[in-house]
Design an enzyme around this catalytic site. Structure first.
Site, PDB file in Angstrom:
ATOM      1  N   TYR A 115      36.045  39.830  39.886  1.00 26.46           N
ATOM      2  CA  TYR A 115      35.060  38.951  39.251  1.00 26.46           C
ATOM      3  C   TYR A 115      35.241  37.545  39.784  1.00 26.46           C
ATOM      4  O   TYR A 115      36.268  37.198  40.357  1.00 26.46           O
ATOM      5  CB  TYR A 115      35.163  38.996  37.719  1.00 26.46           C
ATOM      6  CG  TYR A 115      36.247  38.154  37.093  1.00 26.46           C
ATOM      7  CD1 TYR A 115      35.993  36.845  36.677  1.00 26.46           C
ATOM      8  CD2 TYR A 115      37.527  38.659  36.899  1.00 26.46           C
ATOM      9  CE1 TYR A 115      36.978  36.078  36.086  1.00 26.46           C
ATOM     10  CE2 TYR A 115      38.515  37.898  36.309  1.00 26.46           C
ATOM     11  CZ  TYR A 115      38.248  36.612  35.907  1.00 26.46           C
ATOM     12  OH  TYR A 115      39.230  35.841  35.332  1.00 26.46           O
ATOM     13  N   CYS A 116      34.196  36.735  39.630  1.00 22.57           N
ATOM     14  CA  CYS A 116      34.222  35.333  40.056  1.00 22.57           C
ATOM     15  C   CYS A 116      33.480  34.520  39.003  1.00 22.57           C
ATOM     16  O   CYS A 116      33.615  34.793  37.816  1.00 22.57           O
ATOM     17  CB  CYS A 116      33.610  35.178  41.448  1.00 22.57           C
ATOM     18  SG  CYS A 116      31.886  35.677  41.551  1.00 22.57           S
ATOM     19  N   ARG A 117      32.693  33.565  39.393  1.00 21.37           N
ATOM     20  CA  ARG A 117      31.925  32.760  38.433  1.00 21.37           C
ATOM     21  C   ARG A 117      30.632  33.462  38.034  1.00 21.37           C
ATOM     22  O   ARG A 117      30.325  33.608  36.871  1.00 21.37           O
ATOM     23  CB  ARG A 117      31.626  31.373  39.021  1.00 21.37           C
ATOM     24  CG  ARG A 117      30.817  30.485  38.086  1.00 21.37           C
ATOM     25  CD  ARG A 117      30.526  29.120  38.723  1.00 21.37           C
ATOM     26  NE  ARG A 117      29.521  28.424  37.938  1.00 21.37           N
ATOM     27  CZ  ARG A 117      28.213  28.554  38.123  1.00 21.37           C
ATOM     28  NH1 ARG A 117      27.748  29.346  39.071  1.00 21.37           N
ATOM     29  NH2 ARG A 117      27.369  27.905  37.362  1.00 21.37           N
TER      30      ARG A 117
END
Length: 154
Positions: A115-117
Site C-alpha cells: 500500500y501507499c498513499r
C-alpha cells in the site's frame, strides 16, 4: 482426385475429437480443477481491517511511501520499504533484507500486500514483485487515504 475439403475436414474432425472432453462431467471437472482458493489481487479495506484485528502474522503488509509520509501515520502491523528501494530489496539475500528492513524477508509464495498513499505506487510495487515471480503479492488500491477515511468512521 478427391477435393481438398473432402480430405481435410474428416482429418480435422478426428484431431479435434482427440482433445474434446468425453462428457459434460469431464468438461465440468476440467473447468473447476483450476485453483479457486487464490485470492484476488486487489485488497479491500475490510480485508485489511480483519488482518489487523486478527494480528495475522502470515500476511506481510508493506508501506511503500516515503519516510516523510510514513511519519504522518501508518496502517498497524505494516513494514516500511520505500518504492525506490523495492527492486533492490527483493534482490537482497534473506539475512541482509532482515538486517536492513527489520523484518523477515517473505518468500515468493507468501501473501504480501503493498500500500501507499493512494494506490499508484503500491500498484507499481505489486507489478514489479509479480514480474519477479512473487505469486502471493496483492495491492491495497485504496491505500492510506482509504484506510484513514474508513478507520475514522468506525
Amino acid at each position: 482426385m478427391p477435393s481438398f475439403t473432402s480430405l481435410a475436414i474428416p482429418a480435422l474432425y478426428q484431431t479435434s475429437r482427440q482433445f474434446a472432453p468425453r462428457s459434460m462431467t469431464a468438461l465440468r471437472r476440467a473447468q473447476f480443477s483450476v485453483k479457486t482458493s487464490q485470492k484476488p489481487e486487489v485488497v479491500t479495506f475490510e480485508e485489511i481491517d480483519s488482518l489487523i484485528k486478527k494480528k495475522d502474522k502470515n500476511v506481510v503488509l508493506i508501506d511503500v511511501r516515503d519516510a516523510n509520509e510514513v511519519a504522518q501515520g501508518v496502517i498497524p502491523t505494516s513494514h516500511h520499504v520505500p518504492l525506490a528501494n523495492i527492486q533492490e530489496a527483493l534482490s537482497l539475500p534473506d539475512k541482509e533484507f532482515e538486517h536492513r528492513y527489520g523484518f523477515k524477508k517473505f518468500g515468493k509464495d507468501d501473501e504480501v500486500i503493498f500500500y501507499c498513499r493512494s494506490g499508484r505506487r503500491s500498484g507499481m510495487a505489486f507489478d514489479y514483485a509479480k514480474g519477479q515471480g512473487y505469486n502471493g503479492v496483492r495491492n491495497y488500491s485504496g491505500s492510506w487515504l482509504d484506510y484513514e477515511a474508513k478507520s475514522k468512521g468506525q
